[in-house]
Write an enzyme that holds these catalytic residues in place. Sequence first.
Site, mmCIF file in Angstrom:
data_model
loop_
_atom_site.group_PDB
_atom_site.id
_atom_site.type_symbol
_atom_site.label_atom_id
_atom_site.label_comp_id
_atom_site.label_asym_id
_atom_site.label_seq_id
_atom_site.Cartn_x
_atom_site.Cartn_y
_atom_site.Cartn_z
ATOM 1 N N PRO A 1 0.814 -1.217 0.000
ATOM 2 C CA PRO A 1 0.000 0.000 0.000
ATOM 3 C C PRO A 1 0.850 1.272 0.000
ATOM 4 O O PRO A 1 1.564 1.543 0.953
ATOM 5 C CB PRO A 1 -0.809 -0.105 1.298
ATOM 6 C CG PRO A 1 -0.625 -1.492 1.782
ATOM 7 C CD PRO A 1 0.677 -1.970 1.244
ATOM 8 N N GLU A 2 0.796 2.003 -1.093
ATOM 9 C CA GLU A 2 1.341 3.356 -1.145
ATOM 10 C C GLU A 2 0.153 4.280 -1.361
ATOM 11 O O GLU A 2 -0.992 3.872 -1.173
ATOM 12 C CB GLU A 2 2.404 3.470 -2.238
ATOM 13 C CG GLU A 2 3.602 2.536 -1.981
ATOM 14 C CD GLU A 2 4.706 2.651 -3.016
ATOM 15 O OE1 GLU A 2 4.895 3.742 -3.561
ATOM 16 O OE2 GLU A 2 5.380 1.650 -3.277
ATOM 17 N N ARG B 1 1.636 -9.238 8.148
ATOM 18 C CA ARG B 1 2.989 -8.992 8.675
ATOM 19 C C ARG B 1 2.999 -8.069 9.884
ATOM 20 O O ARG B 1 4.074 -7.772 10.421
ATOM 21 C CB ARG B 1 3.873 -8.415 7.563
ATOM 22 C CG ARG B 1 4.053 -9.408 6.437
ATOM 23 C CD ARG B 1 4.880 -8.836 5.305
ATOM 24 N NE ARG B 1 4.744 -9.693 4.135
ATOM 25 C CZ ARG B 1 5.181 -9.389 2.924
ATOM 26 N NH1 ARG B 1 5.798 -8.252 2.722
ATOM 27 N NH2 ARG B 1 5.011 -10.199 1.926
ATOM 28 N N HIS C 1 -5.600 -13.622 9.288
ATOM 29 C CA HIS C 1 -4.825 -12.629 10.033
ATOM 30 C C HIS C 1 -5.696 -11.465 10.500
ATOM 31 O O HIS C 1 -5.253 -10.321 10.533
ATOM 32 C CB HIS C 1 -3.664 -12.137 9.174
ATOM 33 C CG HIS C 1 -2.753 -13.237 8.734
ATOM 34 N ND1 HIS C 1 -2.797 -13.777 7.467
ATOM 35 C CD2 HIS C 1 -1.803 -13.939 9.406
ATOM 36 C CE1 HIS C 1 -1.903 -14.755 7.377
ATOM 37 N NE2 HIS C 1 -1.288 -14.864 8.532
ATOM 38 N N LYS D 1 18.806 19.199 1.039
ATOM 39 C CA LYS D 1 19.207 17.882 1.535
ATOM 40 C C LYS D 1 20.598 17.517 1.016
ATOM 41 O O LYS D 1 21.046 18.014 -0.018
ATOM 42 C CB LYS D 1 18.200 16.833 1.069
ATOM 43 C CG LYS D 1 16.854 16.893 1.783
ATOM 44 C CD LYS D 1 16.934 16.118 3.068
ATOM 45 C CE LYS D 1 15.593 16.095 3.789
ATOM 46 N NZ LYS D 1 15.703 15.398 5.078
#
Length: 286
Positions: free
Chosen positions: A2-3, A115, A95, A159
């Site tokens: 998922p992005e 996970r 899960h 940066k």
Amino acid sequence: MPELPEVEVVRRGLERWVTGRKVADVTVSHPRAVRRHVPGPEDFAARLTGRTIGTPRRRGKYLWLPLDGDEALLAHLGMSGQLLVRPPDAPDETHLRVRLRFTDDVHELRFVDQRTFGGLALADVTPGDGVPLPVAHIARDPLDPDFDDEAFAAALRRKRTGLKRALLDQSLISGVGNIYADEALWRARLHYARPTETITRAQVRPLLAAARSVMSDALEQGGTSFDSLYVNVNGESGYFDRSLDAYGRAGLPCRRCGTLVVREPFMNRSSYRCPRCQPRPRRLHG
DNA sequence: TTACTGACCTGCACGC
DNA sequence: TGCGTGCAGGTCAGTA
């Protein structure tokens, strides 16, 4: 994985199915799923019960369900998280971590996560824009109308790191993960280790355009899914993996020039690039 | 202050 | 068949 596009697909599904519903009861089957809710699972369930859910919102890969009062149910899907809207009599998923039942008893909301990198938490929201406090440090995403291109370009050049590292820095630009970083860099013909301080404003514009176009394309196709780990609220996978140009295409010809795409280790994971379209810069970073 | 690294976690693919 | 290993990768605490 998922992005931004995948999370937005989930948010739209939740908007349709859970907005305005009142929580009847909450079951936490796996405490790790609510580990970011510091007071613990019992407090999580007790405080969520009886609350009415507002229109779901998103910033980057975080999404949240505003609650009556100045709180929100904050969710991050991590690597494998799913928010599913299911009939109450549907069999439990292997899960299943958290279950929310609603007072109308038509559907229930389930948080499923193989996970357990994802999780849910209750969080206070900032008074002005209603963003949960744990998300306040996350930058706007490139699909946000208020995203400031010029400020991003300036911050990027300040940066001292590699371009892909910067794209993955959620405090600089949110919503971009490993897959869409590689796709945006391929579309913009830039190498992942290009030093950020050497990026010109003229190069930032097509890079942002590439990020926006690849994520918009993915959104239209319901997101990217390589297996059953990413699904929308109805459990259906997206189709954008069939349109990827770089990610996962090691050894296959570049769709632009035919040169074989290479996979290279990067930050304990992988980067995919076309050696011809995205040549190594003289100086490397990251 | 900033940049970077490793841990967290589970299931699958693969080699032996 | 069963075991061990590598891999997938978003976030954050700890380190340099």
